[in-house]
Write an enzyme that holds these catalytic residues in place. Structure first.
Site, PDB file in Angstrom:
ATOM      1  N   ASP A  35      24.653  53.174  57.142  1.00 51.22           N
ATOM      2  CA  ASP A  35      24.975  54.335  57.972  1.00 51.22           C
ATOM      3  C   ASP A  35      26.467  54.472  58.230  1.00 51.22           C
ATOM      4  O   ASP A  35      26.989  55.592  58.329  1.00 51.22           O
ATOM      5  CB  ASP A  35      24.226  54.256  59.314  1.00 51.22           C
ATOM      6  CG  ASP A  35      22.784  54.741  59.162  1.00 51.22           C
ATOM      7  OD1 ASP A  35      22.337  54.914  58.007  1.00 51.22           O
ATOM      8  OD2 ASP A  35      22.120  54.955  60.193  1.00 51.22           O
ATOM      9  N   LYS A  89      25.601  50.320  65.787  1.00 54.11           N
ATOM     10  CA  LYS A  89      25.620  51.497  64.910  1.00 54.11           C
ATOM     11  C   LYS A  89      26.086  52.719  65.683  1.00 54.11           C
ATOM     12  O   LYS A  89      26.929  53.491  65.221  1.00 54.11           O
ATOM     13  CB  LYS A  89      24.225  51.755  64.338  1.00 54.11           C
ATOM     14  CG  LYS A  89      24.154  53.017  63.501  1.00 54.11           C
ATOM     15  CD  LYS A  89      22.760  53.326  63.025  1.00 54.11           C
ATOM     16  CE  LYS A  89      21.852  53.792  64.146  1.00 54.11           C
ATOM     17  NZ  LYS A  89      20.673  54.546  63.694  1.00 54.11           N
ATOM     18  N   LYS A 139      12.082  60.031  63.558  1.00 58.07           N
ATOM     19  CA  LYS A 139      13.143  59.081  63.201  1.00 58.07           C
ATOM     20  C   LYS A 139      13.089  58.802  61.695  1.00 58.07           C
ATOM     21  O   LYS A 139      12.571  59.615  60.944  1.00 58.07           O
ATOM     22  CB  LYS A 139      12.996  57.803  64.016  1.00 58.07           C
ATOM     23  CG  LYS A 139      13.171  58.013  65.501  1.00 58.07           C
ATOM     24  CD  LYS A 139      14.633  58.214  65.883  1.00 58.07           C
ATOM     25  CE  LYS A 139      14.763  58.493  67.356  1.00 58.07           C
ATOM     26  NZ  LYS A 139      15.752  57.734  68.034  1.00 58.07           N
ATOM     27  N   LYS A 194      20.501  49.419  56.622  1.00 54.14           N
ATOM     28  CA  LYS A 194      20.918  50.592  57.399  1.00 54.14           C
ATOM     29  C   LYS A 194      21.758  50.178  58.600  1.00 54.14           C
ATOM     30  O   LYS A 194      22.725  50.852  58.943  1.00 54.14           O
ATOM     31  CB  LYS A 194      19.677  51.362  57.854  1.00 54.14           C
ATOM     32  CG  LYS A 194      19.983  52.724  58.447  1.00 54.14           C
ATOM     33  CD  LYS A 194      18.693  53.482  58.678  1.00 54.14           C
ATOM     34  CE  LYS A 194      18.881  54.986  58.743  1.00 54.14           C
ATOM     35  NZ  LYS A 194      19.736  55.491  59.758  1.00 54.14           N
ATOM     36  N   SER A 227      16.693  60.110  75.872  1.00 56.79           N
ATOM     37  CA  SER A 227      17.702  59.129  75.440  1.00 56.79           C
ATOM     38  C   SER A 227      19.040  59.319  76.143  1.00 56.79           C
ATOM     39  O   SER A 227      20.094  59.224  75.517  1.00 56.79           O
ATOM     40  CB  SER A 227      17.915  59.201  73.929  1.00 56.79           C
ATOM     41  OG  SER A 227      16.722  59.285  73.235  1.00 56.79           O
ATOM     42  N   ASN A 238      20.766  58.668  55.217  1.00 55.05           N
ATOM     43  CA  ASN A 238      19.741  58.918  56.238  1.00 55.05           C
ATOM     44  C   ASN A 238      20.327  58.648  57.625  1.00 55.05           C
ATOM     45  O   ASN A 238      19.627  58.199  58.525  1.00 55.05           O
ATOM     46  CB  ASN A 238      18.522  58.019  55.979  1.00 55.05           C
ATOM     47  CG  ASN A 238      17.276  58.524  56.704  1.00 55.05           C
ATOM     48  OD1 ASN A 238      17.284  59.612  57.279  1.00 55.05           O
ATOM     49  ND2 ASN A 238      16.228  57.730  56.700  1.00 55.05           N
TER      50      ASN A 238
END
Ligand code: DC
Length: 684
Positions: A52, A25, A356, A435, A208, A94
């Site tokens: 997504d 993703k 998240k 997603k 991250s 989202n």
């Protein structure tokens, strides 16, 4: 994809075979945007097809990019850094990986080339912070308006053509809530770094960081060499211009790999490892570091370029304490592996879970408790103690919070037989995996194995023309279960016998034809279609002549025996709906629910009459009724597999019911008698 309200997973015990991961993703949405900003056409291979990426693709099309996809390759004709459309409203679902970079990119482009863009998403997206990005963009001279709660989408970015940005001073951005804000700036600012170096500095800690490494890696492939000092100061060199690399292969998703690395560690005991294709130890994705965490818990992982092979090592798994700042998404998988560990596992550095797709710390704690774990949660940590013993596991209905990772992670709790339990698990809204991994459950069930006795079966039997085939197909679809139309096996045997010129009385030859049937039932988009010896026979199977011969061959014990094993093989996780004569009496006598569907002969005759007339075939209602009554009598009296309800069958007279009402009745019985009826009880 399971677009159903819930999916019941039976207790699962093993995993073997090979699976292929969907595209990453993070890489997919970054390269889509980069390809859209670059000059020229970029061919993207292995792109993720999910919610997504679809919102990103739709946004790029709205912005005037040419996007063509043939399933394998996506061709993006880039804008070359020039806006083609100056006003648009974009819906980004989202997808944080679409919202943040598009907000920054369009803010910068609108401020210099003129434009007005609104960016919105689903309600949860409007609860996910974006203030740190907005606070970095405004001092540059970008106009960013909050259209809802300040600091959260929806946003409007706008500006007039010829505007100039203040790029002399370093642009400061916080990196402790989400690294996506820094990624967004790094993707947007090369568009305005023609005359001078542009410097971005991170204020405070950066979480991250591996995702920033992905961003820099992909920027380099599009011709932008960003230098960085200690991941705190990033310099985009003057004269930067996005250039298409031509073709780009998207790696499989390393976060998605985590579920299967965990699965291998749990369930690939003994023989061959579970092989995962699409991502390897050389991955540019930070979540590949999950492999080290899984090894620390006991997984044995081998790998090479583009593949991993995982076996169970230590068992039970070793409990660990780990700072998960580097693998925020894959860390969720550790929380579920913790169910199988030899003590409490503590995951720290996960404050970002709270912002998240849902508050993942709260959600994870609530759902792990449901299956029997003891969980302590804090602002930035979670500690999970596994169920104290096998009897402390619980069957549960797992809420998924519209969060793909909750659904995927918690599915691993279905492997509780490995911890000595035998609990079924209901995953609510399993379609939320769309997603990032639309076929997650199909992939999981393709490599997972269950004890057949644990796989629930519903049998549906009844006289001819009672509508059992229609009912069985609808119930199977509603539950996400496989369907066995056993009549089709007898029909296929009849067809094969016709092709081979077998005498209808030659029992051994017919039994051999039945035992060697090369039959394939279509799945997914091909559902409802059937192939025999590679030839499509969907229509031939339904022909009257085939039905008549099937009726004869089905009366031969050797034929019935020959088809027995084939029918048993349909019993696979997550479950089976089997329709036909002896499903509840002979083939699946232990079925959890047996339905005997009836309707009056008059009603069945009327239905068949309507069906024939609609096909343009003339028919006589009285004649049809007499035929049905005669057939019922023959069917009841025949010595081999007579039409009799199983002793424990529930009778459903659907004379006065619509198909939907019959389906609801069977699903209602299933709620009371199926394996998840135990969810209401205190233990499984
Ligand atoms: O349900 P159907 O019309 O497709 O079935 C074809 C024939 O096979 C019919 O004569 C009933 C018989 N049959 C059977 O004997 N046992 C089964 N399990 C299914 C069908």
């Amino acid at each position: 994809m399971y677009a159903i309200p819930f999916l019941d997973l039976p207790p699962l015990r093993g995993a073997s075979g090979t699976l292929r991961l969907p595209g990453s993703k993070s890489i997919s949405n970054r390269v889509l945007l980069l390809a859209a900003l670059a000059a020229g056409t970029t061919e993207l291979r292995g792109l993720l097809d999910s919610d997504d990426t679809r919102v990103m693709l739709a946004a790029l099309r709205t912005l005037g990019c040419g996007v063509e996809s043939d399933g394998e390759t996506c061709r993006v004709e880039g804008l070359g850094g020039r806006l083609r459309v100056h006003e648009a409203a974009l819906f980004l679902g989202n997808a944080g990986t679409a919202m943040r970079p598009l907000a920054a990119t369009l803010a910068v482009l609108a401020a210099t080339q003129g434009g007005r863009f609104e960016l919105a998403g689903v309600p949860r997206m409007h609860e996910r912070p974006i203030a740190d990005l907005v606070d970095a963009l405004r001092p540059l001279g970008c106009t960013v308006e909050d259209l809802g709660t300040p600091g959260y989408p929806p946003l409007r970015v706008s500006g007039a053509a010829g505007g100039r940005l203040h790029l002399d001073a370093p642009i400061r951005v916080r990196g402790d809530v989400s690294s996506q804000f820094l990624t967004a700036l790094l993707l947007a600012l090369p568009l305005v770094a023609d005359a001078q170096d542009v410097v971005v500095e991170v204020d405070g800690p950066l979480i991250s960081q591996p995702y920033i490494a992905i961003t820099l890696n992909l920027l380099a492939r599009f011709g932008i060499a960003v230098a960085h000092e200690g991941w705190q100061r990033f310099t985009i060199p003057r004269g930067s211009r996005y250039a298409s690399p031509g073709t780009l292969h998207v790696e499989g998703d390393a976060s998605s790999a985590s579920y299967f690395v965990a699965l291998g560690a749990l369930a690939a005991g003994g023989g061959a490892p579970l092989r995962i294709e699409g991502v390897g130890l050389d991955s540019i994705q930070g979540d590949i570091a999950f492999v080290d965490a899984a090894r620390a818990m006991g997984a044995q992982v081998d790998g090479g370029p583009g593949w991993l092979a995982v076996r169970r090592g230590r068992w039970p798994l070793a409990a660990i304490t780990r700072d998960c700042t580097d693998i925020p998404d894959a860390a969720m998988t550790l929380a579920v592996m913790a169910l199988y560990a030899d003590g409490p596992t503590r995951l720290t550095g996960i404050a970002s879970w709270r912002v998240k797709e849902t508050d993942r710390i709260a959600a994870m704690a609530a759902e792990l408790r449901k299956v029997g774990a003891t969980v302590v949660e804090g602002p930035d940590f979670i500690e999970i103690a596994p169920p104290a013993s096998s009897v402390h596991w619980r069957s549960a209905a797992i809420a998924t919070y519209d969060d793909h990772r909750m659904a995927m992670c918690l599915s691993l709790a279905a492997f509780n037989p490995l911890a000595g339990a035998r609990c079924a698990l209901r995953i609510l809204d399993p379609g939320c995996v769309a997603k990032t991994f639309p076929d997650y459950f199909e992939t999981l069930l393709g490599v997972a194995s269950a004890d057949p006795a644990d796989v629930p079966v519903i049998t549906i039997d009844g006289p001819t023309a009672s509508g059992k085939g229609t009912l069985a197909a609808a119930v199977a679809a509603a539950l996400g279960y496989a369907l066995l139309d056993s009549g089709a096996l007898y029909r296929a045997t009849a067809l094969a016998a016709t092709w081979d010129g077998i005498d209808p009385d030659d029992e051994p030859a017919l039994a051999l034809a039945a035992a060697t049937l090369d039959l394939r039932f279509g799945q997914g988009g091909e559902a409802g279609r059937t192939w025999l010896r590679g030839r499509e026979v969907t229509e031939d199977l339904r022909a009257e002549a085939t039905g008549l011969l099937a009726s004869r061959v089905s009366a031969l014990p050797a034929v019935r025996q020959a088809l027995h094993g084939l029918q048993l093989a349909f019993r696979r996780a997550p479950g089976l709906v089997a329709d036909g004569r002896d499903m509840g009496t002979v083939v699946f006598p232990d079925a959890a629910l047996k339905v005997f569907l009836t309707a009056s002969a008059a009603e069945r005759a009327a239905r068949r009459h309507k069906q024939l007339i609609s096909k343009g075939i003339s028919a006589n209602l009285d004649g049809l009724r007499q035929d049905l009554e005669a057939r019922d009598a023959r069917d009841r009296q025949r010595t081999v597999a007579p039409l009799v309800p199983a002793k424990d069958a529930l009778e459903l007279d659907n004379s006065q019911l619509s198909i939907e009402q019959s389906v609801q009745q069977v699903l209602g019985w299933w709620q009371e008698r199926g394996p998840l009826a135990a969810v209401a009880a205190p233990s499984c």
